[in-house]
Design an enzyme around this catalytic site. Sequence first.
Site, PDB file in Angstrom:
ATOM      1  N   ASP A 101       0.832  -1.206   0.000  1.00 38.00           N
ATOM      2  CA  ASP A 101       0.000   0.000   0.000  1.00 38.00           C
ATOM      3  C   ASP A 101       0.867   1.257   0.000  1.00 38.00           C
ATOM      4  O   ASP A 101       0.567   2.238  -0.685  1.00 38.00           O
ATOM      5  CB  ASP A 101      -0.921  -0.008   1.220  1.00 38.00           C
ATOM      6  CG  ASP A 101      -1.729  -1.289   1.318  1.00 38.00           C
ATOM      7  OD1 ASP A 101      -2.446  -1.603   0.365  1.00 38.00           O
ATOM      8  OD2 ASP A 101      -1.611  -1.985   2.345  1.00 38.00           O
TER       9      ASP A 101
ATOM     10  N   HIS B 132      -4.725  -3.461   6.419  1.00 36.41           N
ATOM     11  CA  HIS B 132      -4.521  -3.651   4.981  1.00 36.41           C
ATOM     12  C   HIS B 132      -5.874  -4.025   4.378  1.00 36.41           C
ATOM     13  O   HIS B 132      -6.196  -5.193   4.184  1.00 36.41           O
ATOM     14  CB  HIS B 132      -3.493  -4.752   4.716  1.00 36.41           C
ATOM     15  CG  HIS B 132      -3.378  -5.123   3.270  1.00 36.41           C
ATOM     16  ND1 HIS B 132      -2.948  -4.241   2.314  1.00 36.41           N
ATOM     17  CD2 HIS B 132      -3.664  -6.277   2.618  1.00 36.41           C
ATOM     18  CE1 HIS B 132      -2.966  -4.838   1.132  1.00 36.41           C
ATOM     19  NE2 HIS B 132      -3.399  -6.072   1.293  1.00 36.41           N
TER      20      HIS B 132
END
Length: 332
Positions: free
Chosen positions: A161, A189
Amino acid sequence: MASKTPVHVTVTGAAGQIGYALLFRIASGQLLGADQPLVLRLLEIEPAMGALHGVVMELEDCAYPLVAGIEATSDLKTAFDGTSWALLVGSVPRKAGMERNDLLTVNGGSFGPQGEAIGAHAAPDVRVLVVGNPCNTNCLIARSHAPDVPDDRWFAMTRLDQNRARSLVARRTGVPVSAVQALAIWGNHSSTQFPDFENAVIDGRRLTDVVADRSWLQGEFITTVQQRGAAIIEARGASSAASAANAVIDSVRSVLEPTPPGETVSLAVVSHGEYGAPEELVFGYPVRSDGKSWQVVEGLSHSDFARERIGATTDELESERRAVEDLLLGPV
């Protein structure tokens, strides 16, 4: 090279797409260094053992000088015996009609036994990176089954990410990716994660001074990072593989190497209440390493907007913990 003792590295789901993209990079020395011999311990479920043996043949055919041995197995004890890095990649992907809690239960049922095997058979210096989703809570489950492995050895992967966020900002501003620093991922996440543009910098300047469009930062930027995995599935018909494997390498290197000045790295780690996150959650933070140990970056400030976003991802992680309570051992 020959004087170093081989380090054992376990990769679960080793015949899967991420595993296939990852193993050859590990074997070439990109994970632990160009002078570190290693033994690959590769775990798969029994129906995938044929595919795994094909992967092993390819690894053998590469004739990597660093590879001192390969163990392909469906047995947990064998997979984690003496391992110093356990990369828990394998997990059941979300299928049509599955709710997130269904995915938690299905995958939690495998991460508990893996945690138990790590606790019983891994090397004393073992470190664990959980990649298989939902990775934060899968890490929570595995850790609860290995209570003797210290808290600071457990990580879940939010680096993909961070890499996505840095690349997006670099394209937006026309700078090299290397110019974008300290753009950390907070929380889970998942689609609730918060990419912290407020504390990021571009060539030493605050990102918010370079990118004046606050509506883009608070809107399209965040949602693009949050939904990038879904966009890749839509585009290629399969989930991220090469980029996820790359983030595994980045994550391990960020623990083993000193963090560059002005930079932070994104890892989900066991919370001890930093920034108000509930203790024991596996929570995404900005982290710095000196190459021997790591710590959560202290003293960062957040706007009301950021605190609201971090609160939302915290709530999701707490909800996930409640959903898997029956899979946890002890007071985690």
